[in-house]
Design a protein around this motif. Structure first.
Motif, PDB file in Angstrom:
ATOM      1  N   GLY A   1       9.249 -28.512 -10.943  1.00  0.00           N
ATOM      2  CA  GLY A   1       9.958 -29.186 -12.011  1.00  0.00           C
ATOM      3  C   GLY A   1       9.479 -30.604 -12.203  1.00  0.00           C
ATOM      4  O   GLY A   1       8.632 -31.114 -11.446  1.00  0.00           O
ATOM      5  N   ALA A   2      10.004 -31.259 -13.216  1.00  0.00           N
ATOM      6  CA  ALA A   2       9.590 -32.625 -13.514  1.00  0.00           C
ATOM      7  C   ALA A   2      10.151 -33.594 -12.489  1.00  0.00           C
ATOM      8  O   ALA A   2      11.107 -33.294 -11.769  1.00  0.00           O
ATOM      9  CB  ALA A   2      10.053 -33.006 -14.917  1.00  0.00           C
ATOM     10  N   GLY A   3       9.510 -34.751 -12.416  1.00  0.00           N
ATOM     11  CA  GLY A   3      10.007 -35.812 -11.552  1.00  0.00           C
ATOM     12  C   GLY A   3       9.424 -35.772 -10.155  1.00  0.00           C
ATOM     13  O   GLY A   3       8.242 -35.497  -9.962  1.00  0.00           O
ATOM     14  N   ARG A   4      10.284 -36.039  -9.180  1.00  0.00           N
ATOM     15  CA  ARG A   4       9.840 -36.178  -7.803  1.00  0.00           C
ATOM     16  C   ARG A   4       9.237 -34.885  -7.259  1.00  0.00           C
ATOM     17  O   ARG A   4       8.251 -34.919  -6.509  1.00  0.00           O
ATOM     18  CB  ARG A   4      11.028 -36.606  -6.936  1.00  0.00           C
ATOM     19  CG  ARG A   4      10.653 -36.892  -5.493  1.00  0.00           C
ATOM     20  CD  ARG A   4      11.857 -37.336  -4.689  1.00  0.00           C
ATOM     21  NE  ARG A   4      11.483 -37.685  -3.336  1.00  0.00           N
ATOM     22  CZ  ARG A   4      11.050 -38.885  -2.968  1.00  0.00           C
ATOM     23  NH1 ARG A   4      10.937 -39.843  -3.866  1.00  0.00           N
ATOM     24  NH2 ARG A   4      10.733 -39.147  -1.719  1.00  0.00           N
ATOM     25  N   ALA A   5       9.785 -33.732  -7.633  1.00  0.00           N
ATOM     26  CA  ALA A   5       9.278 -32.461  -7.127  1.00  0.00           C
ATOM     27  C   ALA A   5       7.831 -32.246  -7.549  1.00  0.00           C
ATOM     28  O   ALA A   5       6.987 -31.824  -6.749  1.00  0.00           O
ATOM     29  CB  ALA A   5      10.152 -31.304  -7.629  1.00  0.00           C
ATOM     30  N   ARG A   6       7.527 -32.548  -8.796  1.00  0.00           N
ATOM     31  CA  ARG A   6       6.148 -32.371  -9.259  1.00  0.00           C
ATOM     32  C   ARG A   6       5.210 -33.355  -8.588  1.00  0.00           C
ATOM     33  O   ARG A   6       4.069 -33.023  -8.247  1.00  0.00           O
ATOM     34  CB  ARG A   6       6.086 -32.530 -10.772  1.00  0.00           C
ATOM     35  CG  ARG A   6       4.704 -32.297 -11.380  1.00  0.00           C
ATOM     36  CD  ARG A   6       4.775 -32.333 -12.885  1.00  0.00           C
ATOM     37  NE  ARG A   6       5.645 -31.264 -13.383  1.00  0.00           N
ATOM     38  CZ  ARG A   6       6.135 -31.238 -14.614  1.00  0.00           C
ATOM     39  NH1 ARG A   6       5.867 -32.231 -15.452  1.00  0.00           N
ATOM     40  NH2 ARG A   6       6.900 -30.240 -15.002  1.00  0.00           N
ATOM     41  N   HIS A   7       5.674 -34.579  -8.397  1.00  0.00           N
ATOM     42  CA  HIS A   7       4.845 -35.587  -7.735  1.00  0.00           C
ATOM     43  C   HIS A   7       4.522 -35.156  -6.298  1.00  0.00           C
ATOM     44  O   HIS A   7       3.373 -35.263  -5.852  1.00  0.00           O
ATOM     45  CB  HIS A   7       5.567 -36.929  -7.734  1.00  0.00           C
ATOM     46  CG  HIS A   7       4.817 -38.033  -7.054  1.00  0.00           C
ATOM     47  ND1 HIS A   7       3.764 -38.705  -7.640  1.00  0.00           N
ATOM     48  CD2 HIS A   7       4.942 -38.557  -5.807  1.00  0.00           C
ATOM     49  CE1 HIS A   7       3.291 -39.598  -6.808  1.00  0.00           C
ATOM     50  NE2 HIS A   7       3.990 -39.537  -5.690  1.00  0.00           N
ATOM     51  N   GLU A   8       5.516 -34.683  -5.568  1.00  0.00           N
ATOM     52  CA  GLU A   8       5.281 -34.234  -4.192  1.00  0.00           C
ATOM     53  C   GLU A   8       4.380 -33.012  -4.160  1.00  0.00           C
ATOM     54  O   GLU A   8       3.517 -32.897  -3.270  1.00  0.00           O
ATOM     55  CB  GLU A   8       6.623 -33.928  -3.520  1.00  0.00           C
ATOM     56  CG  GLU A   8       7.485 -35.167  -3.290  1.00  0.00           C
ATOM     57  CD  GLU A   8       8.810 -34.821  -2.657  1.00  0.00           C
ATOM     58  OE1 GLU A   8       9.137 -33.609  -2.585  1.00  0.00           O
ATOM     59  OE2 GLU A   8       9.543 -35.752  -2.252  1.00  0.00           O
ATOM     60  N   ALA A   9       4.557 -32.082  -5.102  1.00  0.00           N
ATOM     61  CA  ALA A   9       3.682 -30.910  -5.150  1.00  0.00           C
ATOM     62  C   ALA A   9       2.248 -31.315  -5.435  1.00  0.00           C
ATOM     63  O   ALA A   9       1.307 -30.745  -4.869  1.00  0.00           O
ATOM     64  CB  ALA A   9       4.185 -29.931  -6.212  1.00  0.00           C
TER      65      ALA A   9
END
Length: 383
Positions: free
Chosen positions: A161-169
């Motif tokens: 998903g957008a936000g922190r989850a995408r950045h960590e992925a």
């Protein structure tokens, strides 16, 4: 008898644990391939065989570091003894009491023993952790393991998903790509772990650099066109894992994929350090010797420069990096303007002259390619 049974039971447990963990990692990679709809065929039997190529033998794996442990232990013994004796000479003078000298020898032996056991135990624990995680026992086969680790992370990034989850992925994918490139560099430098390979190791290293260049290009595309880059990285990871599992160390990717890269990653900082670092050191030594011998004027300038250039070429040849320093030389030769920039400028000037009807003498007029050829080039080279 009880000791042999215990060792056999431990070995059987270790083998079962290794097969179970390897099967789980392969199954996770297969699910990622299906999720990403990778059409590249994968021989999962070869990939499974890589993990079981050598039975997990932790004792033998740990013994492979015995000589390194012995060397470091001897170094620790010598350094501790020399340093302690030097301090005692400053305290007692040239004659050291025999009791204190024996105490120094005992302390040095204890330090050496601790160093040896610590290194041997650390190597055993590292191998134990690798085996229980289901990784291939041979270090060169870590290319397969790193490629398998990349696939689930790509699948997670595609659905994040957008936000922190995408950045960590995204960060996990970048870490996995970096690990894969490191393993490819090691494997190509060690000829895939072949102990009796007498072919061109430089050719394998050059191929590994070209493969890493393609991975670098696709990693760059992750922040431009993420979905396309994810699918392409997954396809490349599948191809690399399959080729490494087949022992095709010099054909991890086909030529049609390598042509999409930028060639050997010539402008990386570590290449400059690896090639120009030793050359700078030799030139500095020559400069000091020239000063000591009374050199003046132009000698102080041209002799170190000549030594630097010769040392850089020799170092690049010995390390297989000769093709990677050519862009540096072209950059210097063209007064800070790369050869590609000069070619682009000339091409743009020629196109402008043709549009104005002023073709340069000695150049052929531009002839449009046939439609069939244009369509073939647009669709890419035929397999």
């Amino acid at each position: 008898m009880a000791r042999a049974w215990t060792a056999s039971a431990y070995r059987a447990w270790l083998s079962a644990r290794h097969r179970e963990a390897a099967a789980a990692r392969i199954a996770e990679a297969r699910e990622a391939v299906q999720q990403l709809a990778v059409s590249e065929p994968v021989d999962w039997a070869d990939i499974q065989a890589v993990h079981e190529r050598d039975a997990p033998r932790l004792l033998r794996a740990a013994l492979s570091y015995t000589w390194q442990a012995v060397g470091l232990a001897i170094s620790a013994f010598v350094l501790y003894r020399a340093g302690t004796l030097y301090s005692l000479k400053g305290k007692h003078g040239p004659v050291i009491p025999r009791a204190e000298e024996h105490a120094v020898l005992t302390g040095a032996a204890v330090i050496a023993g601790i160093v040896f056991l610590a290194i041997w135990l650390a190597s055993w624990l590292i191998k134990h952790d690798k085996v229980t995680r289901g990784r291939p026992p041979r270090q060169a086969d870590e290319v397969v393991s790193a490629a398998l680790d990349l696939l689930p992370r790509l699948a997670s990034l595609s659905t994040s998903g957008a936000g922190r989850a995408r950045h960590e992925a995204m960060e996990k994918v970048l870490d996995a790509v970096s690990a894969l490139k490191t393993r490819i560099r090691y494997s190509s430098g060690k000829s895939g772990g072949l102990r009796h390979y007498y072919g061109s190791q430089i050719k394998l290293m050059r191929h590994g650099r070209r493969v890493n260049a393609v991975l670098t290009v696709q990693t760059t595309r992750l922040i431009e066109s993420r979905d396309e880059a994810i699918r392409e990285l997954a396809r490349l990871a599948v191809q690399i894992a399959s080729a490494q599992a087949r022992c095709d160390y010099g054909a991890l990717l086909p030529e049609r994929d390598l042509a999409r890269g930028v060639g050997p990653d010539a402008l990386e900082g570590r290449v400059a350090i690896r090639v120009f670092g030793p050359a700078t050191g030799v030139a500095a030594v020559v400069l000091v010797l020239t000063l000591v011998l009374g050199g003046t004027g132009s000698t102080l300038l041209f002799v170190p420069i000549l030594v630097f250039v010769v040392s850089a070429v020799i170092t690049a040849t010995m390390t297989g990096n000769l093709d990677r320093i050519r862009p540096f030389m072209a950059f210097i030769r063209d007064n800070g303007v790369g050869a590609e920039a000069l070619t682009d400028d000339l091409g743009a000037a020629g196109a402008a002259d043709r549009d104005n009807g002023n073709a340069h003498p000695g150049t052929r007029p531009h002839v449009p390619a046939p439609r069939a050829a244009a369509g073939q080039n647009a669709s890419g080279p035929s397999a």
